[in-house]
Design an enzyme around this catalytic site. Sequence first.
Site, PDB file in Angstrom:
ATOM      1  N   PRO A   1      60.447  95.863  22.818  1.00  0.00           N
ATOM      2  CG  PRO A   1      60.155  97.933  23.828  1.00  0.00           C
ATOM      3  CD  PRO A   1      59.995  97.222  22.515  1.00  0.00           C
ATOM      4  CD  GLU A   2      61.646  89.742  23.741  1.00  0.00           C
ATOM      5  OE1 GLU A   2      61.755  88.787  24.541  1.00  0.00           O
ATOM      6  OE2 GLU A   2      62.230  89.756  22.629  1.00  0.00           O
TER       7      GLU A   2
ATOM      8  CE  LYS B   1      56.468  90.176  24.141  1.00  0.00           C
ATOM      9  NZ  LYS B   1      56.716  89.904  22.698  1.00  0.00           N
TER      10      LYS B   1
ATOM     11  CG  HIS C   1      60.117 110.493  16.408  1.00  0.00           C
ATOM     12  ND1 HIS C   1      59.407 110.514  15.233  1.00  0.00           N
ATOM     13  CD2 HIS C   1      61.435 110.567  16.063  1.00  0.00           C
ATOM     14  CE1 HIS C   1      60.243 110.582  14.212  1.00  0.00           C
ATOM     15  NE2 HIS C   1      61.483 110.608  14.678  1.00  0.00           N
TER      16      HIS C   1
ATOM     17  NE  ARG D   1      60.488 100.546  12.975  1.00  0.00           N
ATOM     18  CZ  ARG D   1      60.845  99.308  12.647  1.00  0.00           C
ATOM     19  NH1 ARG D   1      61.641  98.608  13.460  1.00  0.00           N
ATOM     20  NH2 ARG D   1      60.436  98.762  11.519  1.00  0.00           N
TER      21      ARG D   1
ATOM     22  NE  ARG E   1      60.699  89.668  15.302  1.00  0.00           N
ATOM     23  CZ  ARG E   1      60.739  90.198  16.529  1.00  0.00           C
ATOM     24  NH1 ARG E   1      59.745  89.930  17.377  1.00  0.00           N
ATOM     25  NH2 ARG E   1      61.737  90.950  16.918  1.00  0.00           N
TER      26      ARG E   1
END
Length: 289
Positions: A2-3, A69, A110, A129, A279
């Site tokens: 997420p940005e 962020k 999760h 994650r 990236r």
Amino acid sequence: MPELPEVEGVVRQIRPVAIGKKIADVFVSDTIRLSKTGGKEAILKKIEADSFIEKVKGAQIVSVERRSKYIYFTLRKEEEYLLVNHLGMSGAWFYVGSLLAIPEEKFRRHVHIVLTLSDGNVLAYSDIRRFGEMRVLADESDYPPLLLMAPEPFAEGALQHFLDMSESPKYRNKPIKEVIMDGQVISGAGNIYATEALFRMKIHPKRAAQRISRKRRTELFGEVVEILLESIEAGGSTISDYRNINGESGGMQNRFAMYGKKQCMSCGSATKTLKIGGRTSVYCPTCQK
């Protein structure tokens, strides 16, 4: 990951359901507790699970803000302090009556932090994650990296900051894509929006910052800001695991012109990829020079 637009969307939805309410109870998953036992720090950073519960339980949520962020929850007991959250790769907040109401099973499995609010509903933090972070801080100075973040891209002075940083010895020889993605240069713009902004400007992502004129860098910054605002309006981008607090996906991914594309939407050429700043960067070898 997420940005800025995705985090902004989450913050805007949490505010009206959380501000002014007290945190009546706190749950921390066994996964987090076991990570602490094993000498790791899954999600909760520099604080034990029971200490986290003690600090947060009974606090009133005074404000919820976004900084780059990060999500800043200002909490108050005897005095005000911060609960700072980074969503990592797959973090998501849900505001629900019970965990069973979280729409997708992969998120229900999760859930690692649950804040039960004084209205009986819960703010549940799920992180598939487990790359997200939560820190309890007296203020930003307790975690110095927060003090190094660039100004908000919409703030006065953000453009000048970008120009100055991109011309500094540390950044001027770096690929412009890497410069844009650095949170000390521009706050909140990661791989997705850097890719889209560079395509709109027809700039090759590996071109060194100093090989782009100040005029073009000024225009590029404007494109970054424009695409961030456009994505906020579209509810952010859902590539894989981003959801808002109601479990809904964003819509910006439907407007991408380059990110994740196999073919350039402008000239029809096959796109290429390379690694920049760790990236994968997608670009058009014909349009972007």
